[in-house]
Motif scaffolding. Structure first.
Motif, PDB file in Angstrom:
ATOM      1  N   ILE A   1       0.850  -1.189   0.000  1.00  7.83           N
ATOM      2  CA  ILE A   1       0.000   0.000   0.000  1.00  7.83           C
ATOM      3  C   ILE A   1       0.887   1.242   0.000  1.00  7.83           C
ATOM      4  O   ILE A   1       1.659   1.457   0.935  1.00  7.83           O
ATOM      5  CB  ILE A   1      -0.893   0.046   1.269  1.00  7.83           C
ATOM      6  CG1 ILE A   1      -1.568  -1.300   1.544  1.00  7.83           C
ATOM      7  CG2 ILE A   1      -1.875   1.201   1.197  1.00  7.83           C
ATOM      8  CD1 ILE A   1      -2.535  -1.763   0.502  1.00  7.83           C
ATOM      9  N   TYR A   2       0.785   2.021  -1.061  1.00  8.03           N
ATOM     10  CA  TYR A   2       1.497   3.304  -1.125  1.00  8.03           C
ATOM     11  C   TYR A   2       0.576   4.385  -0.577  1.00  8.03           C
ATOM     12  O   TYR A   2      -0.547   4.538  -1.057  1.00  8.03           O
ATOM     13  CB  TYR A   2       1.875   3.648  -2.570  1.00  8.03           C
ATOM     14  CG  TYR A   2       3.051   2.864  -3.072  1.00  8.03           C
ATOM     15  CD1 TYR A   2       4.341   3.359  -2.951  1.00  8.03           C
ATOM     16  CD2 TYR A   2       2.870   1.626  -3.671  1.00  8.03           C
ATOM     17  CE1 TYR A   2       5.428   2.633  -3.414  1.00  8.03           C
ATOM     18  CE2 TYR A   2       3.946   0.893  -4.136  1.00  8.03           C
ATOM     19  CZ  TYR A   2       5.220   1.405  -4.000  1.00  8.03           C
ATOM     20  OH  TYR A   2       6.292   0.680  -4.459  1.00  8.03           O
ATOM     21  N   ILE A   3       1.048   5.113   0.423  1.00  7.37           N
ATOM     22  CA  ILE A   3       0.276   6.201   1.015  1.00  7.37           C
ATOM     23  C   ILE A   3       1.060   7.479   0.783  1.00  7.37           C
ATOM     24  O   ILE A   3       2.258   7.540   1.070  1.00  7.37           O
ATOM     25  CB  ILE A   3       0.046   5.972   2.519  1.00  7.37           C
ATOM     26  CG1 ILE A   3      -0.659   4.631   2.751  1.00  7.37           C
ATOM     27  CG2 ILE A   3      -0.758   7.122   3.118  1.00  7.37           C
ATOM     28  CD1 ILE A   3      -0.758   4.225   4.193  1.00  7.37           C
ATOM     29  N   GLN A   4       0.380   8.494   0.256  1.00  6.82           N
ATOM     30  CA  GLN A   4       1.071   9.741  -0.047  1.00  6.82           C
ATOM     31  C   GLN A   4       0.313  10.919   0.552  1.00  6.82           C
ATOM     32  O   GLN A   4      -0.556  11.502  -0.089  1.00  6.82           O
ATOM     33  CB  GLN A   4       1.212   9.922  -1.553  1.00  6.82           C
ATOM     34  CG  GLN A   4       2.118  11.064  -1.899  1.00  6.82           C
ATOM     35  CD  GLN A   4       2.610  10.982  -3.328  1.00  6.82           C
ATOM     36  OE1 GLN A   4       2.387  10.008  -4.029  1.00  6.82           O
ATOM     37  NE2 GLN A   4       3.283  12.009  -3.763  1.00  6.82           N
ATOM     38  N   PRO A   5       0.647  11.286   1.816  1.00  7.52           N
ATOM     39  CA  PRO A   5       0.029  12.471   2.402  1.00  7.52           C
ATOM     40  C   PRO A   5       0.331  13.685   1.526  1.00  7.52           C
ATOM     41  O   PRO A   5       1.445  13.830   1.032  1.00  7.52           O
ATOM     42  CB  PRO A   5       0.717  12.614   3.760  1.00  7.52           C
ATOM     43  CG  PRO A   5       1.287  11.270   4.052  1.00  7.52           C
ATOM     44  CD  PRO A   5       1.601  10.669   2.721  1.00  7.52           C
ATOM     45  N   ASP A   6      -0.671  14.521   1.319  1.00  8.44           N
ATOM     46  CA  ASP A   6      -0.508  15.651   0.407  1.00  8.44           C
ATOM     47  C   ASP A   6       0.291  16.803   0.996  1.00  8.44           C
ATOM     48  O   ASP A   6       1.059  17.457   0.311  1.00  8.44           O
ATOM     49  CB  ASP A   6      -1.867  16.138  -0.089  1.00  8.44           C
ATOM     50  CG  ASP A   6      -2.847  16.378   1.045  1.00  8.44           C
ATOM     51  OD1 ASP A   6      -2.491  16.155   2.217  1.00  8.44           O
ATOM     52  OD2 ASP A   6      -3.976  16.789   0.758  1.00  8.44           O
ATOM     53  N   THR A   7       0.108  17.064   2.262  1.00 10.71           N
ATOM     54  CA  THR A   7       0.848  18.151   2.914  1.00 10.71           C
ATOM     55  C   THR A   7       0.910  17.878   4.409  1.00 10.71           C
ATOM     56  O   THR A   7       0.012  17.284   4.963  1.00 10.71           O
ATOM     57  CB  THR A   7       0.188  19.527   2.680  1.00 10.71           C
ATOM     58  OG1 THR A   7      -0.214  20.096   3.901  1.00 10.71           O
ATOM     59  CG2 THR A   7      -1.008  19.462   1.844  1.00 10.71           C
ATOM     60  N   VAL A   8       1.923  18.281   5.037  1.00  9.67           N
ATOM     61  CA  VAL A   8       2.176  18.086   6.476  1.00  9.67           C
ATOM     62  C   VAL A   8       1.939  16.652   6.947  1.00  9.67           C
ATOM     63  O   VAL A   8       1.566  15.783   6.177  1.00  9.67           O
ATOM     64  CB  VAL A   8       1.390  19.084   7.349  1.00  9.67           C
ATOM     65  CG1 VAL A   8       1.764  20.493   7.011  1.00  9.67           C
ATOM     66  CG2 VAL A   8      -0.108  18.917   7.235  1.00  9.67           C
ATOM     67  N   THR A   9       2.174  16.423   8.210  1.00 11.08           N
ATOM     68  CA  THR A   9       1.961  15.104   8.798  1.00 11.08           C
ATOM     69  C   THR A   9       0.476  14.789   8.866  1.00 11.08           C
ATOM     70  O   THR A   9      -0.327  15.632   9.270  1.00 11.08           O
ATOM     71  CB  THR A   9       2.580  15.042  10.212  1.00 11.08           C
ATOM     72  OG1 THR A   9       3.989  15.255  10.104  1.00 11.08           O
ATOM     73  CG2 THR A   9       2.314  13.718  10.872  1.00 11.08           C
ATOM     74  N   ARG A  10       0.105  13.601   8.481  1.00  9.24           N
ATOM     75  CA  ARG A  10      -1.282  13.129   8.550  1.00  9.24           C
ATOM     76  C   ARG A  10      -1.349  11.973   9.533  1.00  9.24           C
ATOM     77  O   ARG A  10      -0.349  11.321   9.835  1.00  9.24           O
ATOM     78  CB  ARG A  10      -1.771  12.647   7.184  1.00  9.24           C
ATOM     79  CG  ARG A  10      -1.808  13.698   6.135  1.00  9.24           C
ATOM     80  CD  ARG A  10      -2.933  14.647   6.379  1.00  9.24           C
ATOM     81  NE  ARG A  10      -2.994  15.607   5.287  1.00  9.24           N
ATOM     82  CZ  ARG A  10      -3.759  16.652   5.289  1.00  9.24           C
ATOM     83  NH1 ARG A  10      -4.535  16.892   6.317  1.00  9.24           N
ATOM     84  NH2 ARG A  10      -3.771  17.481   4.274  1.00  9.24           N
TER      85      ARG A  10
END
Length: 93
Positions: free
Chosen positions: A10-19
């Protein structure tokens, strides 16, 4: 996410800042997933958060928020004896 039940990587890519993620859809006992934080930001897996249904929650081995640093991975597995996702190892801050 689409295809979650059968996915292993599973690739997870938060868009901005820490999620932060409070849980994942439950599957079956022993199912494992490799989570890869494919971003320049940290990703937190919350410990037993009430923001998710009880069966979908995450129980990191140290019972604190699991820090998945940028461009790193972690293995989680579903433990039906406690009806939670568990981490196999924890990254340190």
């Amino acid at each position: 996410p689409t295809g979650w039940i059968n996915a292993k990587l599973i690739y997870i890519q938060p868009d901005t800042v820490t999620r932060f993620i409070s849980g994942f859809q439950k599957t079956y006992h022993g199912d494992f997933k490799v989570l890869f934080n494919n971003s320049a930001f940290n990703l937190g897996l919350l410990n037993n958060s009430s923001s998710s249904l009880a069966d979908n929650r995450i129980l990191p081995s140290e019972l604190t928020t699991f820090n998945l640093r940028k461009n790193s991975s972690a293995i989680i597995y579903y433990d039906s004896t406690v009806s939670k996702w568990r981490t196999l190892s924890d990254e340190k801050p």
